[in-house]
Structure formats: structure tokens, C-alpha cells
Design an enzyme around this catalytic site. Structure first.
Site, PDB file in Angstrom:
ATOM      1  N   ASP A 222       0.752  -1.209  -0.225  1.00 53.03           N
ATOM      2  CA  ASP A 222      -0.222   0.220  -0.066  1.00 53.03           C
ATOM      3  C   ASP A 222       0.922   1.252  -0.048  1.00 53.03           C
ATOM      4  OD1 ASP A 222      -2.076   1.652   0.019  1.00 53.03           O
ATOM      5  OD2 ASP A 222      -3.624   0.707   1.817  1.00 53.03           O
TER       6      ASP A 222
HETATM    7  C1  BGC Z   1      -4.784   3.377   0.258  1.00 53.00           C
HETATM    8  C2  BGC Z   1      -5.331   2.177  -0.838  1.00 53.00           C
HETATM    9  C3  BGC Z   1      -4.905   2.940  -1.969  1.00 53.00           C
HETATM   10  C4  BGC Z   1      -3.583   3.758  -1.812  1.00 53.00           C
HETATM   11  C5  BGC Z   1      -3.704   4.365  -3.379  1.00 53.00           C
HETATM   12  C6  BGC Z   1      -3.413   3.834   0.586  1.00 53.00           C
HETATM   13  O1  BGC Z   1      -3.756   5.051   1.033  1.00 53.00           O
HETATM   14  O2  BGC Z   1      -5.274   2.407   1.189  1.00 53.00           O
HETATM   15  O3  BGC Z   1      -6.612   1.640  -1.210  1.00 53.00           O
HETATM   16  O4  BGC Z   1      -5.149   2.753  -2.838  1.00 53.00           O
HETATM   17  O5  BGC Z   1      -3.863   5.292  -0.920  1.00 53.00           O
HETATM   18  O6  BGC Z   1      -4.104   5.970  -3.279  1.00 53.00           O
END
Ligand code: BGC
Length: 743
Positions: free
Chosen positions: A228
Site C-alpha cells: 500500500d
Molecule cells: C489506500 C489504498 C490506495 C492507495 C493509493 C492508500 O492510502 O489505502 O487503498 O489504493 O492509497 O491511492
């Protein structure tokens, strides 16, 4: 040699290193390898397409279709619909040059307060897994990759980047990992995104358990695993355990230094580096080889978003057939959300919609005389606004009151702190009820809310977060253009203190204990025999259905279940037939019932259909933490069919026999268990025939007097060894062997 291998061979060390970081890779010049950089964009319910790379405002994105949130369309219980949502998203992504869409989210709704519950499907792993598999297949049919997330256990936002979740092994497998297993094995998403949180001390991006042993070894996942955003920690351990790509993170210089140092120290070999980047190159090549679609029809996608919302809304209450409304009715539409739709949640899933349909404007199209009052804006109101609304409500025969959670209440990054609606909205409702009792409430929220007023109103429609065309969908359901067919994918408890993890959510300091174990959602409420506001699987229709003629046939390694479903009302409609199983629970503590399968069926008025299910052995599995494997108990299984977890119409039984009775009798198994669970009384009599002392204890087991009886039942070989002088070590081993002999 494949193109990916060819590229891998030609890459300089520096470029190899750039393949570890999505951020670096997006900017690196890969043209000399004949490659384009691929593009990730956020989903899961629309495409969050930034106008510029590096822009600060994550909400300033291109207008694209905003479909209903996952919590909404999960309530459709409709595999085909969810496949179609995936396909629409995939097509749209293609036109934007998006290679992989960051979705679906398969985290389980452990508490209704989870800030991102609106992005997830259900409290149940089977429902989650079934729907996510379809979403992935639909998306990837259009050659857009799916990135299933957040693997695993991202069930809260509080301290999500550091929290350590203590989850026992059985719960981890039966609940939290099960939601991911089928989508990963059958859906084959291009990517898996690891979760921020720790599980039993290990971060998702580098875990020896979830990443290395389960995802890579046990499930054999060969695709690209990405962290993530900023979710990498010990990169060296992560790369060895199966991580491929780091989303965002350090600068290119720092990354190069870090990896070079690992190579120099020998903590990472060049082969391991190659192995780590290979799936990313393969994926990039795969994404590039697609012939991109130039355009899509935004109106068709918008209309489909409306259909998806219509199929998903859940009619929770409809006293005396208050709904559907008629075009001639005198109607007041009240509530800020009636003109300013709450249609999506906040955070990375936020989409700039193509076109919004409001509730009031859509109702006016069907009922031109409908009038409107605002009553509140989000969680703010005034005496004046409330009085104005009361005047409008008094003028009409029926009131449609739009209530819900303001956007700020539900977002990535934080959890809700209570389950209540804004107080001013409830005050508004009470004032309206003083002047007009005929109120239907339409709710806009990504997760359950407390509804202390439920008995005072005539109807409740749970619209969830219905996406950009949600206003039209609400109007169509209220006026019966569409017969509601959504069913809750989660329980609505009466109050937050009723919930299974109430005492352990979101944890103390940096640790949270999943003390409720496998008893998540209805598994808990059923076992505790607790009343709930609305049960899992529940939802009404404008017609009625009758279940009959349950047949259960065991055939080889599967169980065939069939039943008859009749539409007993006077309009066509869809029913979600739900099949639950109750395990024997002889050796393991088990929930009363667990969802095994479901089907959504259309029936014309008066029509009857035969519905068939096939249950395979994996529906009966229990994760045994002694041997770290799935096992199935021999015994009688209950098969239950109905329209919700609390409305079971048909029940039958089936015997399932496994060659190995479970588990072995050991020196610590007591006589009662040997007699009652293993049926060994006769055999013990034989075995003890030359051991009068042991035989005496066996006899005591049969005594009518409970104290005397306990003097026998509580004994084991371990205790008898000390009391019965004639019982040698050799005897004990021989007897155990004989007792454990399988026929
Ligand atoms: C989130 C993800 C997301 C990523 C990219 C993170 O903060 O947990 O679900 O895909 O950001 O934006």
C-alpha cells in the site's frame, strides 16, 4: 525467450532497481527496452484519474463514472451484476490508459465503525469472495488488471499503518484470509496489494505468514505484489518473501543506495532481485500488449450505474405497503441529501462523477407535484430550517425524508466513533412526525447506523452510497419502477455496544486483539441469540416468495440441494435464495450457521422455479490449528435455506463421513470423551478386562450419581497410569494404538 525475460536480461542494475518502486518506475525512462511505463489508478467504484502526476489535491480528478460503493453493490448479492460493474470499470479504465485499477477491497467488516467499510463488501467471507471474484473477472475481461486489496486484515483505519492485530490462526484462515482466497486463486488478479497493518507482529508487505507462506507458497500466487502507499518497512525481508513493488516510498537515489547495499552485503542476491522484479515486467508487458479502447459511452455507463444502484438498495421496512408510491400522490421530499446526494465515501476511492442525479429532481420527473424542503445540511440545522420543513411536510400526504451520514463521517484514514446519525437529522424527523405520520426514510450511508426511530416510520429504504445515478435509482425504487431486491451484506445491530468486537475495537494503544475470533457479524449474533435491528441477508420486496420442497442428495464428493421458489405476489421480482450450513461442531467450536451459497433469481408473478445448488467439501471446512490444515468433521450437517440468516424457511440434514475421525485419542483424552465422542465404551471394556482398577473407573462413568460419575468420566490414561498399578506403559501405548485404529 519471452519478451519479459528478454527485457530482464537487458536491464542495467539501476533500471532493475527502478522496477522495485512504482514511483521511480513511473518516472524512469524505459524506452530503450521498448517499454512504456504502466499506470495504476484508484478504484474500486470508479476511476480516480489524477489530472497531473504529483498533484497535491487527490480529489481534483477527471470526471468519470462513479458507480455505487462496494457496500452498496454487495447488497445486490448478484454475481452477474458485479461482473458487469467490473467490466464497465475495465472498459472505462482502458480509455484512460489505466493498466491496473486498485480494487476490489476484500477486507471483512469487523465493526460497523470501520472507516472504509463502504469500500468493502461484507461481514461474511463467502459473500465477499464470490462477489470479488466476479468483479475481477469482469474487469480483466476488458484487459484492465485488478489489484485486490488490502491483504490482509485492514479492518480499521485507526493506526492502520502501525497497528498490531492479534488474530488467532483459525480466525485468520476462516474469516480474514478466506475472503481473499477464491478471488486470488480463481480471479487471478494482476496484482495483490498488501495491507498496512501488522498481523501477529508482522507487517503485510513483508510477512512470513500471509505473504510468503500463504499467498506465495500455499496459494501459489505468481502475479505482482505491491505495498500500500508508503507501506514498505523491511524492504530486504519483503523482497525475499515475495514482494515485487513498492507503492510510493523513498527517492530513487535512496532506493538505489539501499538495494546496492543489500547486494553488497549479500542479504539480497541478484537472482532474488531478478525474481522480485520479474512479475512486474511480465505485468507491464501484458498491459502493453493490449489494444486500447479509444472511447466508451458515458451515458451508457451512467445508466448502468443507476441500474447497479437499483439492484442493490435494500428495502428495510414497508408497513402496510406504504411503498411503492403513486405518481398522483401528494409528496414532500425533505432533507439536504435530497438535493445534494451523498453518493460515495472519502479517500483514495473518491471519484469526480460524470453526472449527478439528485433524489428530488428524479422524483419530480415521476411526480411533478412533489415539493421540497431542505431541513438540514449534512449535520447542521436550525430551528428555522426544521420549521420550514415541518410546514412542507404538513401540506402533503406522504413524506420522503432523506437522512444519512455526511461525507466527513466516512472516509479512509479514520474510523467512525459512534454509529449514530447526526442529531439534527433525528430532531428533524421527530418534528416531522408531529405533523405527518406517513414518513418513509431513505438512508445514505456506507455502513450501518442506529435507528432508534425505526418503529415510528412507515418505510425505510437503505440506499447506501448509490453512486452518481443514485437519485434516479431511489426514485425508481420508491415509485415501483423497480422492485427492490437488495439484501443486507452485513448485520444492522441495534447499537454499537451489541457488536462482537465492541470491547476490542479499535484496540488499545498500538495493539488490537480479535477476541471475538470467528464470531464476526451474524456468526456472533446468532450464537449469542441476540436480537438485531436487521439481520444479515435481510431485505424486502414489493412481492412475496414461498420456499418449498427441499431435497438434499449426497453424491460422491458433493451434496446436491434443490428447492422450489414461488413468487406468491402480484408483480415480478427478484429473490436472493440463501443457503446456510450448520456444522456438527463435534470437535470444534462452530457458529450456528454459515453462508455456503446463494442465488439471485427473477420470478414473474405466480411463477415457480426449481433452484439448485451444489455444495462441495470446502464449504464444510474448519481450520485445524493443531495440524495447520483445513479438515472436515464427520457427522450430521444442517442445510438451511431462506431469505435471510434469520428467516430460514427450509431445513434438512445430511451425513458426511470422512475416512479419518478427528482427532486422535491421546493419554490426555478423558473417559467421558472416549465414550461420548468416540463411542469407545465397548472397546474400553475389552481393553480393561485384565485391569480391574481401570475397569472400575469405567464403571463409575455409568453411575446415576453425578459425583461418582465424575470420578470416572474425568479420568484419562494419564491419570489411570498413576492409580492402576497393573497398567504398564506398554499397555497404555498398545491400548491407544488400538483405540485409534481406523476401520
Ligand atoms: C489506500 C489504498 C490506495 C492507495 C493509493 C492508500 O492510502 O489505502 O487503498 O489504493 O492509497 O491511492
Amino acid at each position: 525467450m519471452s519478451r519479459a525475460e528478454d527485457i530482464l536480461e537487458k536491464l542495467t542494475l539501476r533500471d532493475k532497481i527502478s522496477f522495485i518502486s512504482q514511483m521511480v518506475m513511473e518516472r524512469a525512462d524505459l524506452s530503450e527496452y521498448g517499454m512504456k511505463n504502466f499506470l495504476l489508478a484508484d478504484g474500486p467504484s470508479g476511476i480516480r484519474m489524477m489530472k497531473e502526476t504529483d498533484q497535491e489535491d487527490i480529489y481534483d480528478t477527471l470526471p468519470l463514472t462513479c458507480y455505487p460503493s462496494a457496500s452498496t453493490y454487495a447488497s445486490s448479492w448478484d454475481r452477474e451484476l458485479v461482473w458487469n460493474i467490473g467490466q464497465h470499470l475495465g472498459r472505462e479504465a482502458q480509455t484512460q490508459n489505466v493498466s491496473v485499477l486498485l480494487g476490489p477491497g476484500c477486507n471483512i467488516k469487523r465493526s460497523p465503525l470501520g472507516g472504509r467499510n463502504f469500500e468493502y463488501y461484507s461481514e461474511d467471507p463467502v459473500l465477499t469472495a464470490e462477489l470479488a471474484t466476479e468483479y475481477i473477472k469482469g474487469l480483466q475481461k476488458e484487459d484492465t488488471g485488478a489489484c485486490i486489496k488490502h491483504f490482509a486484515g485492514n479492518n480499521q483505519e485507526t493506526r492502520r499503518m502501525t497497528i498490531n492485530e492479534k488474530i488467532d490462526e483459525r480466525t485468520l484462515h476462516e474469516i480474514y484470509l478466506r475472503a481473499f482466497e477464491k478471488p486470488i486463486k480463481e480471479g487471478s488478479p494482476y496484482m495483490v496489494m498488501t495491507a498496512y497493518n501488522r498481523i501477529n507482529g508482522e507487517y503485510g508487505a513483508e510477512s512470513n505468514v500471509t505473504l510468503r507462506d500463504i499467498l506465495r507458497k500455499e496459494w501459489g500466487y505468481k502475479g505482482c505484489v505491491v505495498t500500500d502507499c508508503f507501506g514498505a518497512h523491511d524492504l530486504n525481508k519483503a523482497l525475499i518473501n515475495g514482494l515485487n513493488l513498492q507503492m510510493a516510498g523513498e527517492s530513487p537515489e535512496r532506493l538505489e543506495e539501499e538495494i546496492t547495499e543489500m547486494l553488497q552485503k549479500g542479504t539480497l542476491s541478484i537472482e532474488q532481485l531478478d525474481q522480485a522484479i520479474r512479475p512486474t515486467i511480465e505485468m507491464a508487458v501484458r498491459c502493453e500488449e493490449v489494444s486500447r479502447k479509444e472511447s466508451y459511452d458515458p451515458e451508457e455507463h451512467h445508466n448502468f450505474a443507476r441500474k447497479a444502484a437499483e439492484e442493490s438498495m435494500v428495502l428495510l421496512k414497508n408497513k402496510d405497503d406504504f411503498l411503492p408510491l403513486n405518481a398522483e400522490d401528494s409528496i414532500a421530499v425533505i432533507g439536504g441529501m435530497g438535493k445534494n446526494l451523498r453518493f460515495q465515501g472519502g479517500g483514495s476511492s473518491h471519484v469526480n462523477p460524470y453526472r449527478l442525479e439528485q433524489v428530488y429532481e428524479s422524483i419530480v420527473k415521476l411526480c411533478p407535484q412533489a415539493i421540497y424542503a431542505e431541513g438540514y445540511t449534512d449535520d447542521i440545522s436550525s430551528g428555522e430550517m426544521i420549521e420550514e420543513a415541518a410546514v412542507v411536510a404538513e401540506k402533503c400526504d406522504k413524506v420522503i425524508l432523506c437522512m444519512g451520514l455526511p461525507e466527513i463521517y466516512e472516509s479512509e484514514g479514520y474510523d467512525r466513533v459512534h454509529m449514530k446519525l447526526p442529531q439534527c437529522q433525528e430532531e428533524l424527523l421527530q418534528r416531522i412526525l408531529e405533523v405527518n405520520k406517513n414518513v418513509a426514510v431513505v438512508l445514505f450511508n456506507g455502513a450501518p447506523v442506529e435507528m432508534p426511530w425505526e418503529e415510528q416510520v412507515s418505510a425505510v429504504l437503505e440506499a447506501y452510497l448509490p453512486g452518481e445515478a443514485g437519485g434516479g435509482a431511489v426514485a425508481n425504487v420508491l415509485f415501483g419502477k423497480v422492485n427492490p431486491s437488495g439484501r443486507l451484506a452485513e448485520t444492522f445491530p441495534f447499537k454499537i455496544s451489541d457488536t462482537p468486537c465492541y470491547l476490542n475495537f479499535p484496540g488499545r494503544w498500538n495493539e488490537v486483539t480479535y477476541a471475538e475470533g470467528i464470531y464476526v457479524g451474524y456468526r456472533y449474533y446468532d450464537k449469542k441469540e441476540m436480537p438485531v435491528r436487521y439481520p444479515f441477508g435481510y431485505g424486502l420486496s414489493y412481492t412475496t416468495f414461498q420456499y418449498s420442497n427441499l431435497q438434499i442428495i449426497k453424491k460422491d464428493k458433493e451434496i446436491q440441494v434443490s428447492l422450489e421458489l414461488k413468487n406468491t405476489g402480484n408483480r415480478g421480482g427478484k429473490e436472493v435464495v440463501q443457503l446456510y450450513i450448520g456444522k456438527p461442531g463435534k470437535w470444534f467450536e462452530c457458529p450456528i450457521q454459515e453462508l455456503a451459497d446463494f442465488q439471485k433469481i427473477w420470478l414473474d408473478a405466480g411463477e415457480t422455479k426449481q433452484i439448485k445448488f451444489i455444495l462441495k467439501k470446502d464449504s464444510f471446512g474448519i481450520y485445524d490449528t493443531d495440524i495447520h490444515e483445513w479438515v472436515v468433521e464427520s457427522g450430521t450437517y444442517r442445510i438451511l435455506a431462506g431469505s435471510s440468516s434469520r428467516n430460514i424457511s427450509l431445513e434438512g440434514q445430511v451425513e458426511w463421513t470422512e475416512p479419518k475421525e478427528y482427532p486422535d485419542i491421546t493419554e490426555h483424552t478423558n473417559l467421558e470423551d472416549m465414550i461420548r465422542l468416540f463411542g469407545k465404551e465397548q472397546q474400553l471394556r475389552e481393553l480393561f478386562k485384565d485391569n480391574p482398577v481401570s475397569l472400575g473407573f469405567l464403571e463409575r462413568c455409568m453411575s446415576e450419581d453425578p459425583l461418582t460419575q465424575s470420578m470416572g468420566t474425568l479420568m484419562s490414561f494419564h491419570t489411570l497410569r498413576r492409580i492402576d498399578n497393573k497398567l504398564t506403559e506398554e499397555d497404555i501405548q498398545r491400548m491407544l494404538k488400538e483405540l485409534n485404529q481406523r476401520s
